[in-house]
Write a protein that holds these residues in place. Structure first.
Motif, PDB file in Angstrom:
ATOM      1  N   SER A  89     -45.753 -27.370 -34.733  1.00 14.68           N
ATOM      2  CA  SER A  89     -44.961 -28.488 -34.246  1.00 14.68           C
ATOM      3  C   SER A  89     -45.305 -28.795 -32.796  1.00 14.68           C
ATOM      4  O   SER A  89     -45.806 -27.945 -32.069  1.00 14.68           O
ATOM      5  CB  SER A  89     -43.468 -28.176 -34.360  1.00 14.68           C
ATOM      6  N   VAL A  90     -45.028 -30.040 -32.408  1.00 13.31           N
ATOM      7  CA  VAL A  90     -45.220 -30.493 -31.038  1.00 13.31           C
ATOM      8  C   VAL A  90     -43.938 -31.220 -30.642  1.00 13.31           C
ATOM      9  O   VAL A  90     -43.454 -32.075 -31.373  1.00 13.31           O
ATOM     10  CB  VAL A  90     -46.431 -31.454 -30.914  1.00 13.31           C
ATOM     11  N   HIS A  91     -43.377 -30.855 -29.490  1.00 10.06           N
ATOM     12  CA  HIS A  91     -42.131 -31.450 -29.022  1.00 10.06           C
ATOM     13  C   HIS A  91     -42.315 -32.014 -27.625  1.00 10.06           C
ATOM     14  O   HIS A  91     -42.991 -31.418 -26.789  1.00 10.06           O
ATOM     15  CB  HIS A  91     -41.005 -30.407 -28.998  1.00 10.06           C
ATOM     16  N   ALA A  92     -41.697 -33.167 -27.366  1.00 12.38           N
ATOM     17  CA  ALA A  92     -41.775 -33.805 -26.049  1.00 12.38           C
ATOM     18  C   ALA A  92     -40.379 -33.965 -25.475  1.00 12.38           C
ATOM     19  O   ALA A  92     -39.427 -34.250 -26.201  1.00 12.38           O
ATOM     20  CB  ALA A  92     -42.446 -35.170 -26.162  1.00 12.38           C
ATOM     21  N   TYR A  93     -40.284 -33.784 -24.158  1.00 11.04           N
ATOM     22  CA  TYR A  93     -39.029 -33.955 -23.432  1.00 11.04           C
ATOM     23  C   TYR A  93     -39.291 -34.893 -22.266  1.00 11.04           C
ATOM     24  O   TYR A  93     -40.075 -34.584 -21.381  1.00 11.04           O
ATOM     25  CB  TYR A  93     -38.498 -32.601 -22.934  1.00 11.04           C
ATOM     26  N   GLU A  94     -38.631 -36.051 -22.285  1.00  8.96           N
ATOM     27  CA  GLU A  94     -38.875 -37.050 -21.248  1.00  8.96           C
ATOM     28  C   GLU A  94     -37.903 -36.939 -20.084  1.00  8.96           C
ATOM     29  O   GLU A  94     -38.031 -37.640 -19.095  1.00  8.96           O
ATOM     30  CB  GLU A  94     -38.866 -38.467 -21.822  1.00  8.96           C
ATOM     31  N   THR A  95     -36.929 -36.035 -20.176  1.00  7.51           N
ATOM     32  CA  THR A  95     -36.005 -35.823 -19.061  1.00  7.51           C
ATOM     33  C   THR A  95     -36.655 -34.875 -18.048  1.00  7.51           C
ATOM     34  O   THR A  95     -37.473 -34.027 -18.422  1.00  7.51           O
ATOM     35  CB  THR A  95     -34.677 -35.227 -19.561  1.00  7.51           C
ATOM     36  N   PRO A  96     -36.316 -34.999 -16.770  1.00  7.06           N
ATOM     37  CA  PRO A  96     -36.919 -34.116 -15.757  1.00  7.06           C
ATOM     38  C   PRO A  96     -36.665 -32.635 -16.062  1.00  7.06           C
ATOM     39  O   PRO A  96     -35.556 -32.255 -16.459  1.00  7.06           O
ATOM     40  CB  PRO A  96     -36.213 -34.539 -14.468  1.00  7.06           C
ATOM     41  N   THR A  97     -37.703 -31.831 -15.905  1.00  4.41           N
ATOM     42  CA  THR A  97     -37.609 -30.390 -16.145  1.00  4.41           C
ATOM     43  C   THR A  97     -38.223 -29.638 -14.972  1.00  4.41           C
ATOM     44  O   THR A  97     -39.139 -30.135 -14.318  1.00  4.41           O
ATOM     45  CB  THR A  97     -38.359 -29.987 -17.422  1.00  4.41           C
ATOM     46  N   ALA A  98     -37.728 -28.433 -14.736  1.00  2.00           N
ATOM     47  CA  ALA A  98     -38.257 -27.599 -13.653  1.00  2.00           C
ATOM     48  C   ALA A  98     -39.733 -27.264 -13.895  1.00  2.00           C
ATOM     49  O   ALA A  98     -40.518 -27.198 -12.956  1.00  2.00           O
ATOM     50  CB  ALA A  98     -37.432 -26.329 -13.517  1.00  2.00           C
ATOM     51  N   ALA A  99     -40.111 -27.059 -15.147  1.00  2.00           N
ATOM     52  CA  ALA A  99     -41.496 -26.699 -15.469  1.00  2.00           C
ATOM     53  C   ALA A  99     -42.487 -27.766 -15.015  1.00  2.00           C
ATOM     54  O   ALA A  99     -43.627 -27.459 -14.678  1.00  2.00           O
ATOM     55  CB  ALA A  99     -41.641 -26.456 -16.970  1.00  2.00           C
ATOM     56  N   CYS A 100     -42.042 -29.029 -14.988  1.00  2.28           N
ATOM     57  CA  CYS A 100     -42.921 -30.134 -14.588  1.00  2.28           C
ATOM     58  C   CYS A 100     -42.488 -30.750 -13.253  1.00  2.28           C
ATOM     59  O   CYS A 100     -42.739 -31.921 -12.985  1.00  2.28           O
ATOM     60  CB  CYS A 100     -42.975 -31.192 -15.682  1.00  2.28           C
ATOM     61  N   GLY A 101     -41.812 -29.989 -12.413  1.00  2.00           N
ATOM     62  CA  GLY A 101     -41.489 -30.443 -11.072  1.00  2.00           C
ATOM     63  C   GLY A 101     -40.271 -31.331 -10.941  1.00  2.00           C
ATOM     64  O   GLY A 101     -40.077 -31.978  -9.918  1.00  2.00           O
ATOM     65  N   THR A 103     -39.596 -34.193 -11.987  1.00  2.00           N
ATOM     66  CA  THR A 103     -39.908 -35.589 -11.714  1.00  2.00           C
ATOM     67  C   THR A 103     -39.565 -36.460 -12.908  1.00  2.00           C
ATOM     68  O   THR A 103     -39.651 -36.034 -14.057  1.00  2.00           O
ATOM     69  CB  THR A 103     -41.390 -35.776 -11.346  1.00  2.00           C
ATOM     70  N   THR A 104     -39.185 -37.698 -12.634  1.00  2.00           N
ATOM     71  CA  THR A 104     -38.776 -38.626 -13.699  1.00  2.00           C
ATOM     72  C   THR A 104     -39.958 -39.307 -14.373  1.00  2.00           C
ATOM     73  O   THR A 104     -39.769 -40.033 -15.344  1.00  2.00           O
ATOM     74  CB  THR A 104     -37.836 -39.708 -13.137  1.00  2.00           C
ATOM     75  N   ASP A 105     -41.172 -39.075 -13.872  1.00  4.84           N
ATOM     76  CA  ASP A 105     -42.354 -39.725 -14.444  1.00  4.84           C
ATOM     77  C   ASP A 105     -43.260 -38.746 -15.188  1.00  4.84           C
ATOM     78  O   ASP A 105     -44.427 -39.019 -15.415  1.00  4.84           O
ATOM     79  CB  ASP A 105     -43.147 -40.445 -13.349  1.00  4.84           C
ATOM     80  N   THR A 106     -42.715 -37.593 -15.586  1.00  3.91           N
ATOM     81  CA  THR A 106     -43.530 -36.572 -16.245  1.00  3.91           C
ATOM     82  C   THR A 106     -42.884 -36.127 -17.547  1.00  3.91           C
ATOM     83  O   THR A 106     -41.679 -35.877 -17.602  1.00  3.91           O
ATOM     84  CB  THR A 106     -43.735 -35.361 -15.314  1.00  3.91           C
ATOM     85  N   ILE A 107     -43.697 -36.018 -18.588  1.00  2.00           N
ATOM     86  CA  ILE A 107     -43.255 -35.606 -19.919  1.00  2.00           C
ATOM     87  C   ILE A 107     -43.627 -34.141 -20.120  1.00  2.00           C
ATOM     88  O   ILE A 107     -44.773 -33.746 -19.879  1.00  2.00           O
ATOM     89  CB  ILE A 107     -43.931 -36.459 -21.003  1.00  2.00           C
ATOM     90  N   LEU A 108     -42.677 -33.336 -20.556  1.00  2.00           N
ATOM     91  CA  LEU A 108     -42.923 -31.938 -20.895  1.00  2.00           C
ATOM     92  C   LEU A 108     -43.260 -31.871 -22.380  1.00  2.00           C
ATOM     93  O   LEU A 108     -42.548 -32.452 -23.208  1.00  2.00           O
ATOM     94  CB  LEU A 108     -41.678 -31.098 -20.612  1.00  2.00           C
ATOM     95  N   VAL A 109     -44.347 -31.194 -22.724  1.00  3.40           N
ATOM     96  CA  VAL A 109     -44.767 -31.054 -24.120  1.00  3.40           C
ATOM     97  C   VAL A 109     -44.911 -29.576 -24.448  1.00  3.40           C
ATOM     98  O   VAL A 109     -45.536 -28.824 -23.692  1.00  3.40           O
ATOM     99  CB  VAL A 109     -46.114 -31.780 -24.379  1.00  3.40           C
ATOM    100  N   TYR A 110     -44.293 -29.164 -25.563  1.00  3.26           N
ATOM    101  CA  TYR A 110     -44.443 -27.798 -26.068  1.00  3.26           C
ATOM    102  C   TYR A 110     -45.124 -27.848 -27.421  1.00  3.26           C
ATOM    103  O   TYR A 110     -44.770 -28.663 -28.281  1.00  3.26           O
ATOM    104  CB  TYR A 110     -43.086 -27.101 -26.232  1.00  3.26           C
ATOM    105  N   VAL A 111     -46.108 -26.945 -27.640  1.00 10.66           N
ATOM    106  CA  VAL A 111     -46.827 -26.853 -28.912  1.00 10.66           C
ATOM    107  C   VAL A 111     -46.553 -25.463 -29.494  1.00 10.66           C
ATOM    108  O   VAL A 111     -46.669 -24.459 -28.792  1.00 10.66           O
ATOM    109  CB  VAL A 111     -48.348 -27.054 -28.714  1.00 10.66           C
TER     110      VAL A 111
END
Length: 128
Positions: A89-101, A103-111
């Motif tokens: 599975s692949v999941h995306a999170y468009e809300t700001p996360t600590a893992a990606c700084g 920021t509101t312009d960065t998508i977190l993706v987990y595989v």
């Protein structure tokens, strides 16, 4: 008696093999009705893009995809991801996360693989 003189190819190959790999500019994507799109390699390298500035891998199976330079409101958009390993599975999170700084312009993706374990894999992400 004939003698053949063979060039020493190995001596020339060594400096080329030791040179650091160059990072190519990602190919543009033709997607007129998509705000942003990217194809990301398992190592986090951005392969293809439309309105995506960068991608990176921060841990096994964890990636950050930064949209831009055109403004994209991720909170009001639909983010889709696909790819990953067969049965995984692949999941995306468009809300700001600590893992990606945060920021509101960065998508977190987990595989993840079939058993739910993090795994490095190629994936695509689109923002509508």
């Amino acid at each position: 008696m004939r003698r053949l003189i063979l060039p020493c190819v190995g001596a020339l190959a060594v400096p080329l093999a030791l040179a650091a790999p160059a990072h190519a500019i990602p190919d543009p994507v033709f997607a007129p009705y998509t705000q942003a799109a990217a194809k990301v390699a398992a190592d986090g390298t951005l392969l293809k893009q439309k309105n995506v500035l960068a991608s990176s891998k921060f841990q096994t199976g964890g990636y950050c995809v930064k949209v831009g330079p055109d403004a994209v409101d991720l909170s009001g958009s639909i983010v889709q991801v696909s790819g990953g390993p067969a049965g995984g599975s692949v999941h995306a999170y468009e809300t700001p996360t600590a893992a990606c700084g945060n920021t509101t312009d960065t998508i977190l993706v987990y595989v993840r693989n079939l058993n739910g374990a993090a795994i490095d894999s190629l994936f695509t992400v689109t923002v509508h």
